[in-house]
Design a protein around this motif. Structure first.
Motif, PDB file in Angstrom:
ATOM      1  N   LYS A   3       0.838  -1.208   0.000  1.00 20.65           N
ATOM      2  CA  LYS A   3       0.000   0.000   0.000  1.00 20.65           C
ATOM      3  C   LYS A   3       0.871   1.257   0.000  1.00 20.65           C
ATOM      4  O   LYS A   3       0.581   2.233  -0.692  1.00 20.65           O
ATOM      5  N   SER A   4       1.954   1.242   0.780  1.00 16.57           N
ATOM      6  CA  SER A   4       2.835   2.412   0.823  1.00 16.57           C
ATOM      7  C   SER A   4       3.570   2.596  -0.503  1.00 16.57           C
ATOM      8  O   SER A   4       3.919   3.724  -0.884  1.00 16.57           O
ATOM      9  N   SER A   5       3.804   1.492  -1.235  1.00 14.53           N
ATOM     10  CA  SER A   5       4.419   1.595  -2.565  1.00 14.53           C
ATOM     11  C   SER A   5       3.475   2.321  -3.514  1.00 14.53           C
ATOM     12  O   SER A   5       3.893   3.200  -4.284  1.00 14.53           O
ATOM     13  N   GLU A   6       2.192   1.967  -3.477  1.00 12.33           N
ATOM     14  CA  GLU A   6       1.194   2.638  -4.315  1.00 12.33           C
ATOM     15  C   GLU A   6       1.134   4.118  -3.995  1.00 12.33           C
ATOM     16  O   GLU A   6       0.994   4.965  -4.889  1.00 12.33           O
ATOM     17  N   PHE A   7       1.229   4.452  -2.721  1.00 13.02           N
ATOM     18  CA  PHE A   7       1.218   5.854  -2.294  1.00 13.02           C
ATOM     19  C   PHE A   7       2.339   6.628  -2.991  1.00 13.02           C
ATOM     20  O   PHE A   7       2.115   7.699  -3.564  1.00 13.02           O
ATOM     21  N   LEU A   8       3.567   6.083  -2.958  1.00 10.78           N
ATOM     22  CA  LEU A   8       4.712   6.753  -3.566  1.00 10.78           C
ATOM     23  C   LEU A   8       4.571   6.838  -5.083  1.00 10.78           C
ATOM     24  O   LEU A   8       4.872   7.875  -5.692  1.00 10.78           O
ATOM     25  N   ILE A   9       4.111   5.751  -5.711  1.00 10.98           N
ATOM     26  CA  ILE A   9       3.957   5.736  -7.166  1.00 10.98           C
ATOM     27  C   ILE A   9       2.939   6.780  -7.608  1.00 10.98           C
ATOM     28  O   ILE A   9       3.152   7.510  -8.586  1.00 10.98           O
ATOM     29  N   LEU A  50      -1.094   2.912   6.077  1.00 16.23           N
ATOM     30  CA  LEU A  50      -0.664   2.059   4.966  1.00 16.23           C
ATOM     31  C   LEU A  50       0.558   1.235   5.352  1.00 16.23           C
ATOM     32  O   LEU A  50       0.655   0.050   5.014  1.00 16.23           O
ATOM     33  N   ILE A  51       1.500   1.871   6.039  1.00 20.35           N
ATOM     34  CA  ILE A  51       2.714   1.168   6.462  1.00 20.35           C
ATOM     35  C   ILE A  51       2.376   0.046   7.435  1.00 20.35           C
ATOM     36  O   ILE A  51       2.902  -1.071   7.332  1.00 20.35           O
ATOM     37  N   GLU A  52       1.493   0.333   8.383  1.00 20.72           N
ATOM     38  CA  GLU A  52       1.085  -0.699   9.340  1.00 20.72           C
ATOM     39  C   GLU A  52       0.389  -1.854   8.623  1.00 20.72           C
ATOM     40  O   GLU A  52       0.575  -3.023   8.981  1.00 20.72           O
ATOM     41  N   SER A  53      -0.399  -1.517   7.593  1.00 17.06           N
ATOM     42  CA  SER A  53      -1.059  -2.553   6.807  1.00 17.06           C
ATOM     43  C   SER A  53      -0.034  -3.425   6.096  1.00 17.06           C
ATOM     44  O   SER A  53      -0.150  -4.653   6.048  1.00 17.06           O
ATOM     45  N   ASP A  54       1.005  -2.797   5.539  1.00 14.17           N
ATOM     46  CA  ASP A  54       2.067  -3.544   4.855  1.00 14.17           C
ATOM     47  C   ASP A  54       2.806  -4.470   5.823  1.00 14.17           C
ATOM     48  O   ASP A  54       3.128  -5.612   5.482  1.00 14.17           O
ATOM     49  N   ARG A  55       3.055  -3.978   7.028  1.00 13.98           N
ATOM     50  CA  ARG A  55       3.756  -4.797   8.018  1.00 13.98           C
ATOM     51  C   ARG A  55       2.902  -5.991   8.441  1.00 13.98           C
ATOM     52  O   ARG A  55       3.410  -7.112   8.575  1.00 13.98           O
ATOM     53  N   ASN A  56       1.610  -5.749   8.632  1.00 12.41           N
ATOM     54  CA  ASN A  56       0.712  -6.836   9.018  1.00 12.41           C
ATOM     55  C   ASN A  56       0.591  -7.875   7.913  1.00 12.41           C
ATOM     56  O   ASN A  56       0.462  -9.075   8.166  1.00 12.41           O
ATOM     57  N   LYS A  57       0.642  -7.393   6.672  1.00 18.28           N
ATOM     58  CA  LYS A  57       0.532  -8.288   5.521  1.00 18.28           C
ATOM     59  C   LYS A  57       1.698  -9.266   5.476  1.00 18.28           C
ATOM     60  O   LYS A  57       1.548 -10.418   5.068  1.00 18.28           O
ATOM     61  N   ARG A  58       2.872  -8.803   5.914  1.00 15.02           N
ATOM     62  CA  ARG A  58       4.046  -9.678   5.923  1.00 15.02           C
ATOM     63  C   ARG A  58       3.943 -10.733   7.011  1.00 15.02           C
ATOM     64  O   ARG A  58       4.566 -11.795   6.909  1.00 15.02           O
ATOM     65  N   LYS A  59       3.163 -10.443   8.043  1.00 16.10           N
ATOM     66  CA  LYS A  59       3.034 -11.384   9.156  1.00 16.10           C
ATOM     67  C   LYS A  59       2.046 -12.497   8.853  1.00 16.10           C
ATOM     68  O   LYS A  59       2.159 -13.595   9.363  1.00 16.10           O
ATOM     69  N   THR A  60       1.026 -12.178   8.044  1.00 17.51           N
ATOM     70  CA  THR A  60      -0.009 -13.180   7.766  1.00 17.51           C
ATOM     71  C   THR A  60      -0.510 -13.035   6.348  1.00 17.51           C
ATOM     72  O   THR A  60      -0.607 -11.929   5.822  1.00 17.51           O
ATOM     73  N   LEU A  61      -0.838 -14.148   5.731  1.00 20.20           N
ATOM     74  CA  LEU A  61      -1.374 -14.140   4.369  1.00 20.20           C
ATOM     75  C   LEU A  61      -2.777 -14.729   4.347  1.00 20.20           C
ATOM     76  O   LEU A  61      -3.227 -15.267   3.341  1.00 20.20           O
ATOM     77  N   VAL A  84      -0.435  16.186   9.434  1.00 14.68           N
ATOM     78  CA  VAL A  84      -1.271  15.423  10.360  1.00 14.68           C
ATOM     79  C   VAL A  84      -2.058  14.353   9.606  1.00 14.68           C
ATOM     80  O   VAL A  84      -1.825  13.151   9.751  1.00 14.68           O
ATOM     81  N   ASP A  85      -2.999  14.771   8.759  1.00 15.81           N
ATOM     82  CA  ASP A  85      -3.881  13.818   8.077  1.00 15.81           C
ATOM     83  C   ASP A  85      -3.129  12.889   7.134  1.00 15.81           C
ATOM     84  O   ASP A  85      -3.328  11.668   7.146  1.00 15.81           O
ATOM     85  N   ASP A  86      -2.265  13.457   6.292  1.00 14.33           N
ATOM     86  CA  ASP A  86      -1.573  12.626   5.305  1.00 14.33           C
ATOM     87  C   ASP A  86      -0.536  11.719   5.957  1.00 14.33           C
ATOM     88  O   ASP A  86      -0.306  10.601   5.496  1.00 14.33           O
ATOM     89  N   PHE A  87       0.082  12.199   7.029  1.00 10.95           N
ATOM     90  CA  PHE A  87       1.013  11.323   7.747  1.00 10.95           C
ATOM     91  C   PHE A  87       0.256  10.161   8.385  1.00 10.95           C
ATOM     92  O   PHE A  87       0.708   9.007   8.341  1.00 10.95           O
ATOM     93  N   GLU A  88      -0.903  10.437   8.974  1.00 11.22           N
ATOM     94  CA  GLU A  88      -1.695   9.369   9.587  1.00 11.22           C
ATOM     95  C   GLU A  88      -2.145   8.349   8.536  1.00 11.22           C
ATOM     96  O   GLU A  88      -2.192   7.152   8.791  1.00 11.22           O
ATOM     97  N   HIS A  89      -2.486   8.869   7.345  1.00 11.07           N
ATOM     98  CA  HIS A  89      -2.883   7.962   6.255  1.00 11.07           C
ATOM     99  C   HIS A  89      -1.714   7.066   5.853  1.00 11.07           C
ATOM    100  O   HIS A  89      -1.865   5.835   5.746  1.00 11.07           O
TER     101      HIS A  89
END
Length: 250
Positions: free
Chosen positions: A3-9, A74-85, A65-70
């Protein structure tokens, strides 16, 4: 794709619209990170730390504030994704992305237009998003059952998207910001005969806001019904903003 990759792209692509000569190295300079690390983030080899995320938001001149929280979400989602599929985890992340990023609904609308092709390059060109982002969005819509492919024919299922988790308010605000940014980015590109951007400023009774929201909701539906009559060849986004100019006090 992370998700964070999509954000940067997406941010890189949006800036490249205004500065076609923008390179990856120059974009990395804007973010304040080495170009090799930017490549790692975009390709999913590494996930940003929160200090780097804050630096990225600052470099892009986004809301601290808002964009950093967003981005943090996304980063937390990416980290969780690596823990479980687990499939249910994937679906929750998919729902989150569809709600947050405008291009998912644009693709669903594009399906009903003339000569539609379920091809990431064609879709990316039509709605002006990177090819890899378009490909990830298509896969996401299929996983959620919002798109079905039967014998080469593609249909939007009209399935209601019922999120199984709370969408953070800052992410919804980002979705609204994306719509406004699109208007700004296209203001000088779209001829006046193909768009309408107007405004009116007036005094009002704040107690009438609930009724005003109802009228605006009905207007949006009627306008979508009117413009959806006959052969469809483009996808439009209708924004109606009602907000205070005066400083609001409770």
């Amino acid at each position: 794709m992370n998700k964070s990759s999509e954000f940067l792209i997406n941010e890189y692509h949006r800036r490249k619209l205004n500065s076609p000569g923008l390179t990856n190295a120059q974009f990395a300079d804007i973010l304040g990170i080495p170009s090799s690390r930017l490549s790692d983030y975009i390709n999913g080899r590494r996930i940003m730390t929160l200090p780097i995320a804050k630096q990225v938001v600052k470099g892009l001149n986004l809301d601290i504030v808002d964009d950093f929280e967003h981005l943090k979400t996304l980063i937390e989602s990416d980290r969780n994704k690596r823990k479980t599929l687990l499939p249910e985890t994937q679906l929750k992340e998919d729902e989150f992305s569809v709600i947050c990023d405008w291009y998912h609904f644009a693709i669903l609308a594009l399906i009903t237009t003339k000569n539609f092709r379920l091809d990431a390059h064609w879709i990316g060109e039509r709605i002006n998003i990177p090819v890899d982002v378009a490909a990830a969005a298509i896969e996401r819509l299929v996983r959620l059952g919002l798109i079905e492919v039967n014998g080469g024919e593609v249909v939007a299922t009209q399935k209601n998207l019922e999120t199984t988790h709370n969408i953070p308010s800052e992410s919804l605000r980002r979705s609204h910001k994306q719509s406004l940014v699109q208007v700004i980015d296209n203001l000088d590109r779209v001829p006046t005969d193909l768009r309408d951007v107007t405004s009116i400023t007036f005094p009002m009774n704040r107690k009438k806001i609930p009724e005003a929201k109802r009228l605006i909701r009905n207007f949006r539906r009627k306008m979508a019904g009117l413009l959806g009559q006959g052969p469809k060849n483009e996808v439009y986004n209708l924004n109606v903003q009602l907000f205070p100019v005066t400083k609001v006090t409770k």
